[in-house]
Design an enzyme around this catalytic site. Structure first.
Site, short mmCIF file in Angstrom:
data_model
loop_
_atom_site.label_atom_id
_atom_site.label_comp_id
_atom_site.label_asym_id
_atom_site.label_seq_id
_atom_site.Cartn_x
_atom_site.Cartn_y
_atom_site.Cartn_z
CE LYS A 227 -4.50 -2.07 1.80
NZ LYS A 227 -5.85 -2.38 3.19
NE ARG A 261 -7.22 -8.37 0.97
CZ ARG A 261 -6.58 -7.05 0.01
NH1 ARG A 261 -5.77 -6.68 0.18
NH2 ARG A 261 -7.20 -7.46 -1.07
C1 8Y4 Z 1 -0.78 -2.23 -4.11
C2 8Y4 Z 1 -1.62 -2.66 -3.38
C3 8Y4 Z 1 -1.68 -0.58 -3.36
C4 8Y4 Z 1 -2.59 -2.79 -3.42
C5 8Y4 Z 1 -3.08 -0.30 -3.00
C6 8Y4 Z 1 -2.65 -1.56 -3.05
C7 8Y4 Z 1 -7.82 -4.38 2.22
C8 8Y4 Z 1 -9.23 -5.27 2.45
C9 8Y4 Z 1 -8.08 -4.35 0.13
C10 8Y4 Z 1 -7.48 -4.58 3.96
C11 8Y4 Z 1 -9.06 -5.80 3.60
C12 8Y4 Z 1 -5.17 -2.97 -1.45
C13 8Y4 Z 1 -9.83 -5.88 -0.06
C14 8Y4 Z 1 -6.65 -2.50 -0.72
N1 8Y4 Z 1 -7.06 -3.82 1.40
N2 8Y4 Z 1 -9.55 -5.64 2.88
N3 8Y4 Z 1 -9.25 -4.89 0.52
N4 8Y4 Z 1 -8.33 -5.67 4.47
N5 8Y4 Z 1 -9.72 -6.78 5.17
N6 8Y4 Z 1 -4.75 -1.28 -1.54
O1 8Y4 Z 1 -6.84 -3.53 4.09
O2 8Y4 Z 1 -5.13 -3.92 -1.38
S1 8Y4 Z 1 -8.23 -3.25 -0.42
#
Ligand code: 8Y4
Length: 284
Positions: A227, A261
């Site tokens: 992130k 996660r």
């Molecule tokens: C690069 C890769 C940059 C991924 C941003 C991201 C969470 C989640 C997501 C979390 C739970 C993400 C669906 C966002 N984040 N579910 N989901 N907790 N429970 N961004 O922190 O991965 S998606």
């Protein structure tokens, strides 16, 4: 706190050994093409990615059709179902609990009927009909905090006291889910890193995972993998955030997180094994 997380067909142990959390792997669900060829290819590559994560030691597979990135467009119900349902059907008997990342009650219902074991709702089951969609199943529920919504959450996140506000929100959601007759053994909380939070907010939450978990007395999931908070600290692009993500994961585990996660399952499992060996006492 409970010993197990009730997760549909599975009961996941929460304290296998100290500092050995469950690893939830994020399954790529490539949207791209609308042609049948594209859909078949998307399904094939999702299945081989799932197979790889299983070989790497994943504990839960998180299937998501809707992009939750800041500013991402909303996905119509039919398209979300077209993306995730074939994957759920194909992975039904893969031997690992299947989580579905959705905010839509109709997707929750269909996913549960197809054998999903866990619902991961980044909106904390706030949509109308969400609580009733899950209450009569025995799937696990991840209750996440998000300020505002994915379209606007990163515009100007603001809190008086981020830890207190996130804890209060999660407490209210737990109360409503319990009032609907849902047992606590099905619940897991998540502060929602990056969802309407600045870097300072994310760090304050990370440092207070132990307090939030203790206050609400439920298992806690931390999702920081790749992130922007990792990018802000390291100055790295998304494809170069592995080392930073592993460090964040271990910091969360040290604070008492029960589920991580992550995108990089093999590397996370290795990091956890070393951390575990280095921190475990002989009598544990
Ligand atoms: C690069 C890769 C940059 C991924 C941003 C991201 C969470 C989640 C997501 C979390 C739970 C993400 C669906 C966002 N984040 N579910 N989901 N907790 N429970 N961004 O922190 O991965 S998606």
């Amino acid at each position: 706190m409970q010993q197990y997380l009730q997760c549909g067909r599975y009961r996941l142990p929460l304290d296998r050994q100290r500092f050995m959390p469950l690893v939830m792997g994020v399954l790529n669900v490539t949207p791209d093409s609308f042609s049948d060829g594209g859909r078949f290819h998307s399904l094939e590559s999702a299945l081989s990615h799932a197979e790889q994560m299983i070989a790497e030691g994943v504990d839960i597979i998180d299937v998501g059709g809707e992009s939750s990135r800041p500013g991402a467009p909303l996905l119509p119900l039919e398209e979300e179902l077209r993306r995730v349902m074939p994957i759920l059907h194909a992975l039904r008997d893969c031997g690992k609990p299947l989580s579905i990342d959705t905010c839509k009650p109709q997707v929750m219902r269909e996913a549960i009927a197809a054998g999903a074991d866990m619902i991961n709702d980044i909106s904390g089951f706030r949509a109308e009909g969400a609580v009733s969609a899950v209450k009569d199943s025995d799937c696990g529920l991840i209750i996440m905090h998000m300020q505002s919504d994915p379209q606007t959450m990163q515009v100007k996140p603001a809190y008086q006291d981020v830890v207190a506000e996130v804890t209060a929100f999660l407490g209210q959601r737990i109360e409503q889910l319990e009032a609907a007759g849902i047992g606590r053994s099905r619940l897991c909380i998540d502060p929602g890193f990056g969802f309407g939070k600045t870097l300072a907010h994310n760090l304050e939450l990370l440092k207070n995972i132990g307090r939030m978990q203790g206050a609400l007395n439920l298992p806690l999931l931390a999702g920081m993998s790749r992130k922007s908070m990792i990018g802000s600290i390291t100055g790295r692009q998304v494809e170069d955030r592995l080392a930073g993500s592993l460090s964040a994961a271990l910091a969360a585990v040290a604070q008492g997180a029960h589920i991580l996660r992550v995108h990089d399952v093999a590397e996370t499992v290795d990091a956890l094994k070393v951390w575990q060996a280095a921190t475990q006492n002989d009598d544990e």
